[in-house]
Design a protein around this motif. Structure first.
Motif, mmCIF file in Angstrom:
data_model
loop_
_atom_site.group_PDB
_atom_site.id
_atom_site.type_symbol
_atom_site.label_atom_id
_atom_site.label_comp_id
_atom_site.label_asym_id
_atom_site.label_seq_id
_atom_site.Cartn_x
_atom_site.Cartn_y
_atom_site.Cartn_z
ATOM 1 N N TYR A 63 72.358 54.718 21.296
ATOM 2 C CA TYR A 63 71.779 55.801 22.102
ATOM 3 C C TYR A 63 70.872 55.302 23.211
ATOM 4 C CZ TYR A 63 67.903 54.905 18.876
ATOM 5 O OH TYR A 63 66.924 54.301 18.152
ATOM 6 N N VAL A 64 70.603 53.995 23.249
ATOM 7 C CA VAL A 64 69.720 53.460 24.292
ATOM 8 C C VAL A 64 70.407 53.539 25.643
ATOM 9 C CG1 VAL A 64 68.679 51.344 25.181
ATOM 10 C CG2 VAL A 64 68.401 51.960 22.773
ATOM 11 N N HIS A 65 69.670 53.980 26.632
ATOM 12 C CA HIS A 65 70.177 54.049 27.997
ATOM 13 C C HIS A 65 69.429 53.006 28.809
ATOM 14 C CE1 HIS A 65 66.427 56.070 29.029
ATOM 15 N NE2 HIS A 65 66.625 56.846 27.979
ATOM 16 N N PRO A 66 69.872 52.732 30.030
ATOM 17 C CA PRO A 66 69.188 51.704 30.833
ATOM 18 C C PRO A 66 67.701 51.971 30.989
ATOM 19 C CG PRO A 66 71.278 52.297 31.827
ATOM 20 C CD PRO A 66 71.057 53.278 30.714
ATOM 21 N N HIS A 67 66.905 50.910 30.841
ATOM 22 C CA HIS A 67 65.461 51.003 31.006
ATOM 23 C C HIS A 67 64.961 50.241 32.231
ATOM 24 C CE1 HIS A 67 65.763 52.458 26.907
ATOM 25 N NE2 HIS A 67 64.471 52.727 26.887
ATOM 26 N N VAL A 68 65.801 49.382 32.766
ATOM 27 C CA VAL A 68 65.465 48.614 33.961
ATOM 28 C C VAL A 68 66.499 48.943 35.027
ATOM 29 C CG1 VAL A 68 65.201 46.293 34.932
ATOM 30 C CG2 VAL A 68 64.465 46.760 32.576
ATOM 31 N N PHE A 69 66.032 49.145 36.257
ATOM 32 C CA PHE A 69 66.937 49.577 37.322
ATOM 33 C C PHE A 69 66.820 48.648 38.528
ATOM 34 C CE2 PHE A 69 65.813 53.151 34.702
ATOM 35 C CZ PHE A 69 67.009 53.806 34.490
ATOM 36 N N HIS A 94 74.942 37.887 46.266
ATOM 37 C CA HIS A 94 74.295 38.963 45.512
ATOM 38 C C HIS A 94 72.823 39.084 45.881
ATOM 39 C CE1 HIS A 94 77.609 39.465 42.564
ATOM 40 N NE2 HIS A 94 77.751 38.157 42.677
ATOM 41 N N VAL A 95 72.361 40.312 46.057
ATOM 42 C CA VAL A 95 70.936 40.611 46.204
ATOM 43 C C VAL A 95 70.621 41.791 45.297
ATOM 44 C CG1 VAL A 95 69.078 41.292 47.745
ATOM 45 C CG2 VAL A 95 70.916 39.826 48.608
ATOM 46 N N TRP A 96 69.653 41.614 44.390
ATOM 47 C CA TRP A 96 69.234 42.681 43.488
ATOM 48 C C TRP A 96 67.756 42.969 43.716
ATOM 49 C CZ3 TRP A 96 71.262 39.868 38.488
ATOM 50 C CH2 TRP A 96 72.655 39.748 38.568
ATOM 51 N N ARG A 97 67.415 44.224 43.935
ATOM 52 C CA ARG A 97 66.020 44.646 44.117
ATOM 53 C C ARG A 97 65.649 45.546 42.933
ATOM 54 N NH1 ARG A 97 62.664 45.145 48.605
ATOM 55 N NH2 ARG A 97 64.403 44.690 49.993
ATOM 56 N N PHE A 98 64.665 45.103 42.126
ATOM 57 C CA PHE A 98 64.335 45.789 40.887
ATOM 58 C C PHE A 98 63.266 46.858 41.078
ATOM 59 C CE2 PHE A 98 66.493 42.069 39.421
ATOM 60 C CZ PHE A 98 67.133 42.476 38.263
ATOM 61 N N ASP A 99 63.211 47.787 40.115
ATOM 62 C CA ASP A 99 62.302 48.922 40.194
ATOM 63 C C ASP A 99 60.845 48.464 40.077
ATOM 64 O OD1 ASP A 99 61.238 49.459 37.242
ATOM 65 O OD2 ASP A 99 63.353 48.895 37.094
ATOM 66 N N ASP A 100 59.932 49.347 40.468
ATOM 67 C CA ASP A 100 58.508 49.012 40.534
ATOM 68 C C ASP A 100 57.925 48.610 39.181
ATOM 69 O OD1 ASP A 100 58.543 49.554 43.236
ATOM 70 O OD2 ASP A 100 57.820 51.612 43.017
ATOM 71 N N ILE A 101 58.283 49.339 38.127
ATOM 72 C CA ILE A 101 57.695 49.070 36.812
ATOM 73 C C ILE A 101 58.111 47.690 36.310
ATOM 74 C CG2 ILE A 101 57.645 49.799 34.395
ATOM 75 C CD1 ILE A 101 57.900 52.672 35.331
ATOM 76 N N PHE A 102 59.398 47.403 36.385
ATOM 77 C CA PHE A 102 59.881 46.100 35.949
ATOM 78 C C PHE A 102 59.263 44.995 36.794
ATOM 79 C CE2 PHE A 102 63.036 42.645 36.073
ATOM 80 C CZ PHE A 102 63.126 42.351 34.728
ATOM 81 N N SER A 103 59.218 45.213 38.088
ATOM 82 C CA SER A 103 58.653 44.207 38.990
ATOM 83 C C SER A 103 57.190 43.925 38.650
ATOM 84 C CB SER A 103 58.776 44.673 40.447
ATOM 85 O OG SER A 103 60.132 44.834 40.825
ATOM 86 N N SER A 104 56.433 44.977 38.370
ATOM 87 C CA SER A 104 55.018 44.801 38.019
ATOM 88 C C SER A 104 54.863 44.011 36.723
ATOM 89 C CB SER A 104 54.335 46.164 37.874
ATOM 90 O OG SER A 104 54.357 46.876 39.098
ATOM 91 N N THR A 105 55.728 44.280 35.756
ATOM 92 C CA THR A 105 55.673 43.564 34.486
ATOM 93 C C THR A 105 55.953 42.079 34.695
ATOM 94 O OG1 THR A 105 56.451 45.558 33.356
ATOM 95 C CG2 THR A 105 56.565 43.504 32.135
ATOM 96 N N VAL A 106 56.939 41.784 35.521
ATOM 97 C CA VAL A 106 57.270 40.390 35.821
ATOM 98 C C VAL A 106 56.106 39.712 36.530
ATOM 99 C CG1 VAL A 106 58.770 38.895 37.206
ATOM 100 C CG2 VAL A 106 59.761 40.783 35.894
ATOM 101 N N LEU A 107 55.504 40.419 37.466
ATOM 102 C CA LEU A 107 54.380 39.851 38.216
ATOM 103 C C LEU A 107 53.237 39.467 37.269
ATOM 104 C CD1 LEU A 107 52.931 39.198 40.888
ATOM 105 C CD2 LEU A 107 52.206 41.592 40.973
ATOM 106 N N VAL A 108 52.890 40.356 36.362
ATOM 107 C CA VAL A 108 51.799 40.091 35.425
ATOM 108 C C VAL A 108 52.138 38.896 34.540
ATOM 109 C CG1 VAL A 108 50.563 41.000 33.424
ATOM 110 C CG2 VAL A 108 50.951 42.462 35.413
ATOM 111 N N GLU A 109 53.374 38.803 34.098
ATOM 112 C CA GLU A 109 53.782 37.729 33.194
ATOM 113 C C GLU A 109 53.738 36.355 33.856
ATOM 114 O OE1 GLU A 109 55.090 35.727 29.800
ATOM 115 O OE2 GLU A 109 54.399 37.808 30.003
ATOM 116 N N PHE A 110 54.118 36.276 35.114
ATOM 117 C CA PHE A 110 54.256 34.982 35.765
ATOM 118 C C PHE A 110 53.102 34.631 36.712
ATOM 119 C CE2 PHE A 110 58.426 35.434 34.066
ATOM 120 C CZ PHE A 110 58.876 34.139 33.869
ATOM 121 N N ASP A 111 52.157 35.541 36.882
ATOM 122 C CA ASP A 111 51.006 35.271 37.747
ATOM 123 C C ASP A 111 49.978 34.463 36.962
ATOM 124 O OD1 ASP A 111 49.070 35.294 39.710
ATOM 125 O OD2 ASP A 111 48.411 37.336 39.264
ATOM 126 N N LYS A 112 50.202 33.166 36.843
ATOM 127 C CA LYS A 112 49.373 32.318 35.981
ATOM 128 C C LYS A 112 47.947 32.161 36.504
ATOM 129 C CE LYS A 112 52.863 31.818 33.335
ATOM 130 N NZ LYS A 112 52.930 32.641 32.106
#
Length: 219
Positions: A23-29, A49-67
């Motif tokens: 029943y899970v639907h896409p959570h990242v866009f 290929h060029v993929w531009r991700f949604d704001d929420i996912f992008s913010s999560t990635v930023l927090v994770e890798f902003d050492k």
């Protein structure tokens, strides 16, 4: 490091290690662009290929890798992100679906994968080539999809799929499957596993937007 990577990827759906309920639907866009280059002899030169991700996912990635905590990713942090993503999606053929007359075409791993941020959104950029020479056939199709059914990567506009060097005798069209029709058309090949848990069955590609190139038969 490996444990942290596994947790991060499971959370962000780029390398899930646990099964996802049906029943899970896409959570990242992500909004995608695909540039296909065809050689004069009708063989496929490359896919861009060029993929531009949604704001929420992008913010999560930023927090994770902003050492260093400066709310942006420097070159070293972007390189680490690109390496992590590359290692993850390589297990899924880089989310690519390329078929010649309904048969899967194996793509070589890209030589470089770039991660970048523009307007606070994560962008992934890479080029790929067929592992073996691919000449356009009666029907050649190109698209992207996530077999875990967790990430939705799509071409918002038909113009986001562009072909350079299309032979004059060939025609192209963007196909956007209707989910109900896609299931009905593929009923004979869908197993109980697909309906109980579509993730990992590799059949979620039947819902993916794709470009089809049709060329006259050579025979």
């Amino acid at each position: 490091m490996q444990q942290k990577l596994a947790v991060f990827m499971a959370t962000l759906a780029l390398g899930m290690t646990l099964a996802t309920p049906a029943y899970v639907h896409p959570h990242v866009f992500a909004e995608a662009r695909l540039d296909i280059t065809i050689n004069p002899d009708g063989t496929v030169q490359k896919l861009g290929h060029v993929w531009r991700f949604d704001d929420i996912f992008s913010s999560t990635v930023l927090v994770e890798f902003d050492k260093n905590g400066d709310l942006k990713l420097d070159e070293a942090e972007l390189a680490a992100l690109a390496e992590t993503i590359n290692a993850s999606i390589s297990e899924f053929d880089y989310f690519q679906s390329v078929q010649l007359n309904d048969k899967k075409i194996v793509m070589a791993a890209p030589k470089h994968l770039i991660a970048d941020f523009q307007n606070n959104q994560l962008m992934i950029i890479f080029e790929s080539t067929p592992k073996h020479p691919l000449k356009l056939g009666t029907k050649t199709s190109f698209g992207v999809y996530d077999p875990t059914f967790y990430t939705a990567i799509d071409y918002v506009n038909d113009a986001d799929v562009h072909v350079t060097g299309l032979p004059p005798a060939c025609k192209q069209k963007v196909v956007r499957p209707n989910p109900d029709e896609a299931i009905a058309q593929n009923q004979g090949t869908l197993t109980d596993a697909f309906f109980n848990d579509p993730t990992g069955t590799d059949m979620t590609k039947i819902f993916a937007t794709r470009l089809e190139i049709e060329c006259p038969s050579q025979g």
